[in-house]
Scaffold this active site. Structure first.
Site, PDB file in Angstrom:
ATOM      1  N   TYR A 142       0.755  -1.601   0.268  1.00  0.00           N
ATOM      2  CA  TYR A 142      -0.114   0.012  -0.185  1.00  0.00           C
ATOM      3  C   TYR A 142       0.560   1.883  -0.187  1.00  0.00           C
ATOM      4  CZ  TYR A 142      -3.399   3.348   1.403  1.00  0.00           C
ATOM      5  OH  TYR A 142      -4.804   4.835   1.588  1.00  0.00           O
ATOM      6  N   ASP A 237       9.473   2.577   0.045  1.00  0.00           N
ATOM      7  CA  ASP A 237       8.681   3.241   1.065  1.00  0.00           C
ATOM      8  C   ASP A 237       8.403   3.128   2.038  1.00  0.00           C
ATOM      9  OD1 ASP A 237       5.759   4.682   2.201  1.00  0.00           O
ATOM     10  OD2 ASP A 237       4.779   3.889   0.634  1.00  0.00           O
ATOM     11  N   LYS A 267       3.881   8.770   8.952  1.00  0.00           N
ATOM     12  CA  LYS A 267       3.612   8.524   9.690  1.00  0.00           C
ATOM     13  C   LYS A 267       4.151   8.782  11.283  1.00  0.00           C
ATOM     14  CE  LYS A 267       0.281   4.636   8.054  1.00  0.00           C
ATOM     15  NZ  LYS A 267       1.070   4.343   7.144  1.00  0.00           N
TER      16      LYS A 267
END
Ligand code: PLP
Length: 431
Positions: A142, A237, A267
């Site tokens: 994702y 990522d 995050k």
């Protein structure tokens, strides 16, 4: 009607599905989402005043635990000076320097507001740098919800059982080539066939959005080798693993064996505020406007409150924090395996550093998304609700990692462990 039910009812009348991000809706486990009033350390408190030991951690950002007093104080001090200026601040350079100090390959850093923006920009940069259009991603990874990345995209979509997303033009999806994670032969074959058209490979260097699926030894190295040989870029990522599995993310955790061209962070780097970043080699990053032809911008990019939270979080995330997070994850993972084994629940627990997840009803290694999808969801549903009744909040999907923080000390972990045997028995009856 409980406070949570009333809140959900009210929210559903004005917000699609009652939530602002789909997995929060409890769609895959059923029941009423808990509406959170406040959180502190390892605990969250819902609108009914109930306390839960939290293993969601805001889906990653809460490395230090919730509402760390020094992070909150930094945000309050920044807020008192103004919420947004639309002009540069010294703090942005300070945060960029902190990121570069941990990941020196991020020679230049740009701050944005979400992980989605970071990956979207990294891909535009890769296309701008190479003059090519095609992007390679791995099934089950994702990378946020931009059009070209909503193709075989893991947890949120897996949970909702959507094949991709409506509203993504076929012409855009066609620019993304999807390969199974950990499939050495498939990625080799793809590069042999179309290597000169590929702008970049984007990967979660340890996949954490289809459950935890670590790379097989040599897989990330192969990605580096193929991209270099064919003039394509490699994008790590690290939005989820970055600054969580080690002080320098997965890149540091795997011993810096692979040097990607670009990184994306999110995050943890925002400490719970909307902040993410792209970092990479100077000559690529300086293709960004205003220096270069690749456009990217943001009214709230480098927002002073978010930047203050990021700086405070990275300053506080010292070796002791990573040791505590590692110890908490190891203790909890061992107890989960023991409880499930004792109850006779077949399962596979996989780890990537301090991140772990459980695949239910399987006992063989899970190396890719197709294998992850063969897990059974019903034992997790029962397990999840038994834990929630016992005051332990797990991610409301079997495809998500369990998150611990530096606030999950021994007594907190013991409390989670105490709830495991009954939940494991509930999972056994549902298997
Ligand atoms: C969460 C996540 C994103 C998206 O970040 P948002 O801030 O939710 O847009 C991108 N990549 C990975 C690996 C993620 O885990």
């Amino acid at each position: 009607m409980s406070g949570n039910e009333a809140a959900f009812d009210r929210a559903q009348r004005v917000i699609p599905g009652g939530v602002d991000s789909p997995v929060r809706a409890f769609g895959s486990v059923g029941g009423t989402p808990r509406f959170i009033d406040h959180a502190r350390g390892a605990f969250v408190y819902d609108v009914d005043g109930r306390e839960y030991l939290d293993l969601v951690g805001s889906w990653g950002p809460a490395l230090l635990g919730h509402a760390h007093p020094e992070v909150v104080a930094a945000v309050q001090a920044a807020a008192a000076k103004g919420l947004s200026f639309g002009a540069p601040t010294v703090a942005e350079a300070e945060l960029a320097e902190l990121i570069r100090a941990r990941v020196p390959l991020a020679e230049r850093v740009r701050l944005v507001s979400t992980g989605t923006e970071a990956t979207m920009t990294a891909i535009r940069l890769a296309r701008g740098a190479t003059g090519r259009d095609l992007l390679v991603k791995f099934a089950g990874c994702y990378h946020g919800h931009s059009d070209g990345l909503l193709v075989a995209a893991g947890s949120g979509l897996a949970t909702a059982s959507l094949p991709g997303s409506a509203g993504v033009p076929a012409a855009i999806a066609a620019q993304t080539l999807v390969v199974p994670f950990n499939d050495f032969a498939a990625i080799r074959a793809l590069f042999a066939e179309r290597g000169d058209q590929i702008a970049a490979v984007i990967t979660e260097p340890a996949a954490a959005n289809m459950g935890i699926v670590p790379p097989e030894p040599g897989f990330n190295e192969l990605l580096r080798e193929l991209t270099t040989a064919h003039g394509a870029l490699l994008i790590y990522d690290e939005v989820l693993v970055g600054f969580r599995v080690s002080a320098s993310g997965w890149w540091g955790y795997e011993g810096r064996k692979v040097a990607p061209d670009l990184f994306t962070f999110g995050k943890v780097v925002g400490g719970g505020m909307p902040l993410a970043a792209i970092g990479g080699r100077a000559e690529i990053m300086e293709l960004l406007a205003p220096l270069g032809p690749v456009y990217q911008a943001g009214t709230l990019s480098g927002n002073p409150l978010a930047t203050a939270a990021g700086i405070a979080t990275l300053r506080l995330a010292d070796a002791g924090v990573y040791d505590r997070v590692d110890a908490a994850a190891a203790a909890l993972a061992a107890a989960v395996t023991a409880a499930l084994t004792e109850a006779g629940v077949s399962h596979r627990l996989q780890r990537a550093g301090s991140l772990f997840s459980v695949f239910w009803g399987l006992d063989t290694p899970v190396r890719n998304y197709a294998e992850a999808q063969t897990q059974q969801v019903s034992p997790y549903r029962a397990f999840f609700h038994a834990m929630l009744s016992a005051g332990v909040a797990l991610p409301p999907s079997a495809f998500e990692a369990w998150f611990v923080s530096a606030a999950h000390d021994e007594s907190v972990i013991e409390r989670a462990v105490a709830a495991l045997p009954a939940a494991a028995r509930a999972a056994a009856s549902a298997s």
